[in-house]
Design a protein around this motif. Structure first.
Motif: not given
Length: 199
Positions: A125-144
């Motif tokens: 998916w060439p449209h995906v890119h690195a992103m800072q933490g925040g509400p639009a981030n796919p990792l959401g509020a926490r990550a393990l």
């Protein structure tokens, strides 16, 4: 005098929660910081399907306390507690092409983490890119973050989501997604180096 009729949904819900041997008990939401409240309010939450709500239940896994067990076919994650109890959370799992199973350990925990999609995902998916933490981030509020037996990063995560409407589906690229409020709850409970079993 006629007794008022209860709504069928209320009756069925009561029956579901009181089945012998599988008593479910709702658990309170975790405490949230001002930042958590602000950012989580920006991710619209659909009405939750009760099958994927957070409950304390009798432990069905037989694993040691502190273990996380993901039952991919059930779309459920269990965090094992002492005294043969567990917290059960609804999750999104990997779709058929990207699902996985096996054992791992948590090697890192992060709040509102930045997202760095792996090269193979960017290739798909060439449209995906690195992103800072925040509400639009796919990792959401926490990550393990999960490592294999040798300590190598598996590139799989248990994390929040900006797509809570997909909880209960097989729709991820292999990561285990949770509602943001649920991943905060799990994050607060789970210890460093906890064992994770994905079945």
């Amino acid at each position: 005098m006629r007794r008022p009729r209860l709504a069928l949904a209320t009756v069925l819900t009561g029956a579901l929660l009181a089945l012998p041997g599988c008593l479910y008990r709702a658990t309170p939401d975790p405490e949230l910081s001002a930042k958590d409240k602000e950012w989580m309010a920006m991710v619209p939450e659909p009405e939750i399907d009760r099958r994927f709500a957070r409950y304390m239940i009798e432990d069905p896994t037989g694993e040691a306390p502190g273990t996380i067990v993901v039952e991919t076919k059930e779309r459920q994650l269990y965090y094992v507690l002492p005294d043969r109890k567990a917290i059960r959370y609804g999750v999104t799992v990997g779709d058929e092409a990207y699902g996985w199973s096996g054992n791992a350990r948590i090697f890192r925990k992060a709040a509102w983490p930045d997202w760095h999609p792996p090269a193979e995902m960017i290739k798909r998916w060439p449209h995906v890119h690195a992103m800072q933490g925040g509400p639009a981030n796919p990792l959401g509020a926490r990550a393990l973050y999960l490592a294999d037996a040798s300590g190598k990063d598996t590139l799989y995560r248990i994390h929040g989501t900006n797509e809570p409407e997909r909880i209960g589906q097989a729709a991820s690229s292999g990561c285990i997604r949770m509602r943001n409020i649920d991943v905060v709850d799990l994050y607060n409970r789970v210890g460093a180096d906890a064992k994770v079993i994905v079945r």
